[in-house]
Design an enzyme around this catalytic site. Structure first.
Site, PDB file in Angstrom:
ATOM      1  N   ASP A   1      -7.922  -5.703   0.068  1.00 53.79           N
ATOM      2  CA  ASP A   1      -8.587  -6.272  -0.741  1.00 53.79           C
ATOM      3  C   ASP A   1      -7.938  -7.964  -0.679  1.00 53.79           C
ATOM      4  OD1 ASP A   1      -9.634  -4.203  -2.244  1.00 53.79           O
ATOM      5  OD2 ASP A   1      -7.749  -3.944  -3.594  1.00 53.79           O
TER       6      ASP A   1
ATOM      7  N   HIS B   1       1.235  -1.484   0.083  1.00 51.68           N
ATOM      8  CA  HIS B   1       0.490   0.003   0.234  1.00 51.68           C
ATOM      9  C   HIS B   1       0.751   0.878   0.089  1.00 51.68           C
ATOM     10  CE1 HIS B   1      -3.346   2.617   1.554  1.00 51.68           C
ATOM     11  NE2 HIS B   1      -3.645   2.069   0.770  1.00 51.68           N
TER      12      HIS B   1
HETATM   13  N1  ACO Z   1       3.991  -7.868  -4.735  1.00 48.57           N
HETATM   14  C1  ACO Z   1       4.895  -7.435  -4.990  1.00 48.57           C
HETATM   15  N2  ACO Z   1       5.767  -6.376  -5.210  1.00 48.57           N
HETATM   16  C2  ACO Z   1       5.902  -5.362  -4.461  1.00 48.57           C
HETATM   17  C3  ACO Z   1       3.963  -5.908  -4.448  1.00 48.57           C
HETATM   18  C4  ACO Z   1       3.490  -6.277  -4.443  1.00 48.57           C
HETATM   19  N3  ACO Z   1       2.071  -6.421  -3.908  1.00 48.57           N
HETATM   20  N4  ACO Z   1       3.942  -4.147  -4.297  1.00 48.57           N
HETATM   21  C5  ACO Z   1       4.833  -3.308  -4.116  1.00 48.57           C
HETATM   22  N5  ACO Z   1       6.228  -4.241  -4.147  1.00 48.57           N
HETATM   23  C6  ACO Z   1       7.393  -3.730  -4.684  1.00 48.57           C
HETATM   24  C7  ACO Z   1       7.691  -2.480  -5.700  1.00 48.57           C
HETATM   25  O1  ACO Z   1       8.050  -4.027  -6.588  1.00 48.57           O
HETATM   26  C8  ACO Z   1       9.058  -1.925  -5.253  1.00 48.57           C
HETATM   27  O2  ACO Z   1      10.035  -3.177  -5.518  1.00 48.57           O
HETATM   28  P1  ACO Z   1      11.702  -2.375  -5.185  1.00 48.57           P
HETATM   29  O3  ACO Z   1      11.972  -1.677  -4.053  1.00 48.57           O
HETATM   30  O4  ACO Z   1      12.791  -3.398  -5.708  1.00 48.57           O
HETATM   31  O5  ACO Z   1      11.603  -1.999  -6.425  1.00 48.57           O
HETATM   32  C9  ACO Z   1       8.596  -2.113  -3.574  1.00 48.57           C
HETATM   33  O6  ACO Z   1       7.766  -2.778  -3.266  1.00 48.57           O
HETATM   34  C10 ACO Z   1       7.566  -0.457  -3.803  1.00 48.57           C
HETATM   35  O7  ACO Z   1       6.468  -0.983  -4.573  1.00 48.57           O
HETATM   36  P2  ACO Z   1       6.284   0.391  -5.683  1.00 48.57           P
HETATM   37  O8  ACO Z   1       5.345   0.239  -6.718  1.00 48.57           O
HETATM   38  O9  ACO Z   1       7.274   1.863  -5.703  1.00 48.57           O
HETATM   39  O10 ACO Z   1       5.311   0.797  -4.091  1.00 48.57           O
HETATM   40  P3  ACO Z   1       3.892   2.072  -4.449  1.00 48.57           P
HETATM   41  O11 ACO Z   1       3.478   2.282  -2.931  1.00 48.57           O
HETATM   42  O12 ACO Z   1       3.997   2.860  -5.273  1.00 48.57           O
HETATM   43  O13 ACO Z   1       2.813   0.781  -5.148  1.00 48.57           O
HETATM   44  C11 ACO Z   1       0.880   0.019  -4.713  1.00 48.57           C
HETATM   45  C12 ACO Z   1       1.683   0.775  -3.641  1.00 48.57           C
HETATM   46  C13 ACO Z   1       0.491   0.255  -6.408  1.00 48.57           C
HETATM   47  C14 ACO Z   1      -0.187  -0.798  -4.383  1.00 48.57           C
HETATM   48  C15 ACO Z   1       1.394  -1.620  -4.735  1.00 48.57           C
HETATM   49  O14 ACO Z   1       1.821  -2.347  -3.349  1.00 48.57           O
HETATM   50  C16 ACO Z   1       1.166  -3.185  -5.170  1.00 48.57           C
HETATM   51  O15 ACO Z   1       1.116  -2.926  -7.035  1.00 48.57           O
HETATM   52  N6  ACO Z   1      -0.181  -3.865  -4.826  1.00 48.57           N
HETATM   53  C17 ACO Z   1      -0.532  -4.891  -5.773  1.00 48.57           C
HETATM   54  C18 ACO Z   1      -1.896  -4.403  -6.017  1.00 48.57           C
HETATM   55  C19 ACO Z   1      -2.631  -4.153  -5.092  1.00 48.57           C
HETATM   56  O16 ACO Z   1      -3.126  -4.944  -3.851  1.00 48.57           O
HETATM   57  N7  ACO Z   1      -3.711  -2.878  -4.799  1.00 48.57           N
HETATM   58  C20 ACO Z   1      -4.542  -2.469  -4.022  1.00 48.57           C
HETATM   59  C21 ACO Z   1      -3.912  -1.120  -3.052  1.00 48.57           C
HETATM   60  S1  ACO Z   1      -5.601  -0.891  -1.906  1.00 48.57           S
HETATM   61  C22 ACO Z   1      -6.192   0.097  -2.679  1.00 48.57           C
HETATM   62  O17 ACO Z   1      -6.385   0.383  -3.428  1.00 48.57           O
HETATM   63  C23 ACO Z   1      -7.718  -0.251  -2.220  1.00 48.57           C
END
Ligand code: ACO
Length: 427
Positions: A360, A303
């Site tokens: 979720d 998140h």
């Molecule tokens: N699975 C695996 N790796 C992940 C995930 C995940 N779900 N989420 C983040 N990471 C990793 C990234 O690859 C990144 O790794 P790195 O540092 O090696 O490059 C690090 O964690 C940071 O990720 P970001 O993309 O910079 O985090 P951001 O805050 O931009 O993204 C997000 C948040 C979009 C929710 C992300 O965690 C994601 O894609 N999750 C999966 C989709 C999801 O569940 N969305 C629902 C969110 S809640 C809502 O909207 C109601």
């Protein structure tokens, strides 16, 4: 302490005011930055940028706190209803019994959808995703119902219209997509009971309303009702800042919510769990794949703001267990989800990045237990988020500091070059 931040750029030093929120959030007010220095800030995804002052929702992502108008989400989930929570979000305080009754009557009075709108519904391709249908239909509401006049009473009617009709339209789109007879809303049923009845009642098999399911749906919607400046709410505020009508702004929010990184994740979580089940994979192998493949994500994890367990996920998990235990057969996806969660939260990759289950992760299991079809999951989120979008739109409209959203950019393209006639461009 001096309530100014000092910024030194080359020889120049300027003071930028510090703003403090009621819960101690601190921000540097950079409104004068560009005019005083010629510089702008660079913050992709706006992760460090406060775009407004808001008194609606407070969240602390480090401590896992979420409050609507100051009231903890746990207390609302335990004691409130979705209708009461909607009133709280929109009006800023809990209603008296009389106000709540009046609000419920207003929701009932505006629950029907203009019969002509059925032509729209009936002509979408059968395979159209319900989120696409919903965003189009919400935008179309403007043609059937008048523009918002300025009087507060009239505006409240528009809010009630939206809250009530979106629920009716969601159930209607489901019935039509299945080629079934549309079920009309009933004044004698509560908001969630009405929805379940419109979804599942049929002329050949009357739907028996289960109060545990009604309670679960109330909680599901309360947990989704607002989440401060998330992607779809920011979209509502951004589009609303151009002073479009409320329907258009909400329609934009629905489109943003549809994305798999945002509200669309609830559908993707279940699809991922189904894939594990169908292919007989081990949850551990999925976690390994996530670590191996940079662009492959574990849906329902991570998140932007929460760097600990999402407080909504905790409540949702308990609810998933309760509902699944009532089903005639255990849902195998729940077992997979629990195993996946256990492996992921103990894995260094997830721990180092502070990736925990978000709302979720368990919401899909709850919706499955309620009998909601997969392609309606994000629509369920949209119905829940409506009071949040409405209150945020209203706050922006009433905020004297609100301005047309117009971010800037750092241009990194070509420098000046001139048009070359096509015959001189070579082959
Ligand atoms: N699975 C695996 N790796 C992940 C995930 C995940 N779900 N989420 C983040 N990471 C990793 C990234 O690859 C990144 O790794 P790195 O540092 O090696 O490059 C690090 O964690 C940071 O990720 P970001 O993309 O910079 O985090 P951001 O805050 O931009 O993204 C997000 C948040 C979009 C929710 C992300 O965690 C994601 O894609 N999750 C999966 C989709 C999801 O569940 N969305 C629902 C969110 S809640 C809502 O909207 C109601």
């Amino acid at each position: 302490m001096e309530n100014k931040a000092r910024l030194i750029i080359g020889e120049k030093e300027i003071g930028l005011p510090i703003i403090e929120g009621t819960e101690g959030d601190k921000a540097i007010d950079i409104r004068a930055l560009r005019s005083q220095t010629g510089y702008i800030t660079y913050d992709p995804g706006l992760a460090n940028t406060g775009v407004c002052k808001s008194s609606i929702t407070y969240m602390d992502g480090e401590k896992g706190i979420l409050r609507y108008r100051g009231i903890p989400i746990e207390e609302l989930a335990e004691n409130s209803t979705f209708v009461e929570t909607s009133y709280l979000l929109i009006n800023g305080r809990l209603p008296t019994q009389r106000e709540l009754n009046a609000f419920s009557v207003m929701l009932n009075d505006h629950s029907l959808v203009h019969e002509d709108m059925r032509h729209f519904f009936e002509n979408f391709p059968r395979r159209a995703h319900p989120m696409g249908i919903l965003s189009s239909m919400v935008n179309a509401l403007r043609f059937f119902y008048p523009e918002l006049p300025d009087e507060e009473d009239e505006i409240n009617i528009t809010f009630a219209r939206l809250l009530s009709k979106v629920r009716t339209m969601a159930a209607m789109s489901y019935k039509i997509s299945r080629g079934h007879k549309v079920v009309y809303p009933r004044h004698d049923l509560s908001y969630p009971a009405n929805f379940l009845n419109m979804m599942f009642d049929s002329p050949v098999k009357p739907y028996i309303i289960d109060q545990d399911n009604v309670k679960a749906l109330n909680v599901f919607w309360i947990l989704h009702a607002d989440h401060e400046q998330n992607c779809s709410t920011a979209a509502v505020r951004l589009v609303g800042s151009a002073r479009v009508n409320l329907y258009a702004a909400i329609s934009a929010g629905i489109c943003a919510l549809w994305g798999p990184l945002h509200g669309g994740a609830n559908q993707r979580v279940v699809e991922q769990l189904q894939e594990i089940y169908r292919q007989n994979l081990s949850p551990k192998s999925l976690v390994e794949k996530v670590k191996r493949e940079k662009n492959f994500r574990l849906m329902g994890f991570g998140h932007r703001v929460y760097k600990t367990l999402d407080p909504r996920a905790k409540i949702m998990k308990e609810m998933a267990h309760k509902l699944v235990s009532k089903l005639p057969e255990r849902d195998p996806l729940l077992d997979i989800a629990m195993e996946l969660e256990d492996i992921a939260i103990n894995d260094p990759y997830f721990r180092e990045r502070k990736l925990y289950p978000n709302v979720d992760f368990y919401s899909g299991i709850v919706l499955r237990a309620l009998g909601i079809p997969l392609n309606m999951f994000t629509v369920m989120f949209a119905i829940g988020r409506l009071p949040g979008w409405i209150s945020q739109w209203k706050e922006d409209r009433d905020d004297p500091e609100s301005r047309l959203y117009r971010p800037r950019q750092i241009y990194v393209g070509e420098n000046l070059r001139h048009y070359v006639p096509i015959r001189e461009r070579g082959s």
